[in-house]
Design a protein around this motif. Structure first.
Motif, PDB file in Angstrom:
ATOM      1  N   GLU A  27      11.784  70.356  -6.292  1.00  0.00           N
ATOM      2  CA  GLU A  27      11.541  71.694  -5.741  1.00  0.00           C
ATOM      3  C   GLU A  27      11.108  71.612  -4.289  1.00  0.00           C
ATOM      4  OE1 GLU A  27       8.684  73.550  -8.260  1.00  0.00           O
ATOM      5  OE2 GLU A  27      10.132  73.940  -9.870  1.00  0.00           O
ATOM      6  N   THR A  45      11.861  69.215  -2.166  1.00  0.00           N
ATOM      7  CA  THR A  45      13.045  68.828  -1.398  1.00  0.00           C
ATOM      8  C   THR A  45      13.972  70.022  -1.227  1.00  0.00           C
ATOM      9  OG1 THR A  45      12.882  66.630  -2.337  1.00  0.00           O
ATOM     10  CG2 THR A  45      14.963  67.205  -1.331  1.00  0.00           C
ATOM     11  N   LEU A  46      14.136  70.819  -2.277  1.00  0.00           N
ATOM     12  CA  LEU A  46      14.979  72.012  -2.191  1.00  0.00           C
ATOM     13  C   LEU A  46      14.420  73.002  -1.186  1.00  0.00           C
ATOM     14  CD1 LEU A  46      17.421  73.524  -3.343  1.00  0.00           C
ATOM     15  CD2 LEU A  46      15.894  74.471  -5.075  1.00  0.00           C
ATOM     16  N   ARG A  47      13.094  73.206  -1.212  1.00  0.00           N
ATOM     17  CA  ARG A  47      12.482  74.120  -0.239  1.00  0.00           C
ATOM     18  C   ARG A  47      12.704  73.630   1.183  1.00  0.00           C
ATOM     19  NH1 ARG A  47       7.270  73.687  -2.275  1.00  0.00           N
ATOM     20  NH2 ARG A  47       7.621  73.926  -4.480  1.00  0.00           N
ATOM     21  N   SER A 105      15.153  71.695   2.229  1.00  0.00           N
ATOM     22  CA  SER A 105      16.563  71.838   2.591  1.00  0.00           C
ATOM     23  C   SER A 105      16.914  73.303   2.844  1.00  0.00           C
ATOM     24  CB  SER A 105      17.460  71.242   1.517  1.00  0.00           C
ATOM     25  OG  SER A 105      17.337  71.976   0.325  1.00  0.00           O
ATOM     26  N   GLU A 106      16.290  74.236   2.098  1.00  0.00           N
ATOM     27  CA  GLU A 106      16.532  75.662   2.355  1.00  0.00           C
ATOM     28  C   GLU A 106      15.992  76.051   3.722  1.00  0.00           C
ATOM     29  OE1 GLU A 106      14.702  77.643  -0.900  1.00  0.00           O
ATOM     30  OE2 GLU A 106      16.421  77.344  -2.242  1.00  0.00           O
ATOM     31  N   ARG A 107      14.825  75.538   4.082  1.00  0.00           N
ATOM     32  CA  ARG A 107      14.266  75.820   5.408  1.00  0.00           C
ATOM     33  C   ARG A 107      15.168  75.245   6.492  1.00  0.00           C
ATOM     34  NH1 ARG A 107       7.995  74.184   4.452  1.00  0.00           N
ATOM     35  NH2 ARG A 107       7.492  75.863   3.010  1.00  0.00           N
ATOM     36  N   ALA A 114      18.348  74.730   6.248  1.00  0.00           N
ATOM     37  CA  ALA A 114      19.599  75.482   6.277  1.00  0.00           C
ATOM     38  C   ALA A 114      19.403  76.817   6.986  1.00  0.00           C
ATOM     39  CB  ALA A 114      20.092  75.710   4.857  1.00  0.00           C
ATOM     40  N   ARG A 115      18.222  77.404   6.892  1.00  0.00           N
ATOM     41  CA  ARG A 115      17.966  78.670   7.574  1.00  0.00           C
ATOM     42  C   ARG A 115      17.896  78.483   9.085  1.00  0.00           C
ATOM     43  NH1 ARG A 115      12.885  80.632   4.896  1.00  0.00           N
ATOM     44  NH2 ARG A 115      13.148  79.030   3.337  1.00  0.00           N
ATOM     45  N   ARG A 116      17.416  77.351   9.503  1.00  0.00           N
ATOM     46  CA  ARG A 116      17.381  77.077  10.939  1.00  0.00           C
ATOM     47  C   ARG A 116      18.796  76.738  11.385  1.00  0.00           C
ATOM     48  NH1 ARG A 116      12.761  72.743  10.687  1.00  0.00           N
ATOM     49  NH2 ARG A 116      11.077  74.050   9.948  1.00  0.00           N
ATOM     50  N   GLU A 117      19.191  77.282  12.514  1.00  0.00           N
ATOM     51  CA  GLU A 117      20.510  76.978  13.041  1.00  0.00           C
ATOM     52  C   GLU A 117      20.321  76.177  14.316  1.00  0.00           C
ATOM     53  OE1 GLU A 117      22.649  80.571  13.514  1.00  0.00           O
ATOM     54  OE2 GLU A 117      22.291  81.174  11.456  1.00  0.00           O
TER      55      GLU A 117
END
Length: 131
Positions: A93, A95-97, A99-101, A103-106
């Motif tokens: 969880e 690691t997923l959080r 990776s989601e953060r 992915a939100r950053r560009e």
């Protein structure tokens, strides 16, 4: 002072009475001691039954302790596996959080997303091209 002589009948009566008294004494002693032996045997049998029951209960207790110990070991193993899976789930969880953060950053540019050291480390000498 002497006693008068006894007649034959009196001797027979006295001997018969003595034999009867001896027989009566023997019978009463036999009855008494048989009763005592029977009482002791009854207590002995009760003690043996009690001992055998205690031995059986001790064996049953050992079997129950062994069963409970096996069950407890199985439960501990299951608890350890459950704890390890919970830790793995928490790590996944996290690691997923992350990776989601991410992915939100560009990132604007790959070069800008990788931090570069501003100064050279102090361990190395400055290298410059000589003209």
């Amino acid at each position: 002072m002497s006693l008068p002589p006894l007649s034959g009948f009196a001797v027979v009566v006295l001997v018969s009475c003595a034999v009867a008294a001896a027989a009566l004494t023997w019978l009463s002693c036999r009855w008494w001691y048989r009763r005592q032996v029977a009482s002791i045997m009854l207590r002995l049998r009760a003690g043996e039954q009690s001992r055998s029951m205690l031995v059986e209960q001790a064996q049953q207790m050992r079997r129950q302790i062994e069963s409970v110990t096996k069950t407890l070991e199985a439960e501990r193993g299951q608890a350890a596996r459950l704890d390890a899976s919970r830790r793995r789930a928490r790590d996944l969880e996290a690691t997923l959080r992350l990776s989601e953060r991410a992915a939100r950053r560009e990132p604007l540019d790959l070069a800008l997303s990788v931090p570069m050291p501003l100064d050279a480390p102090a361990d190395f000498a400055d290298t410059q091209f000589l003209d």
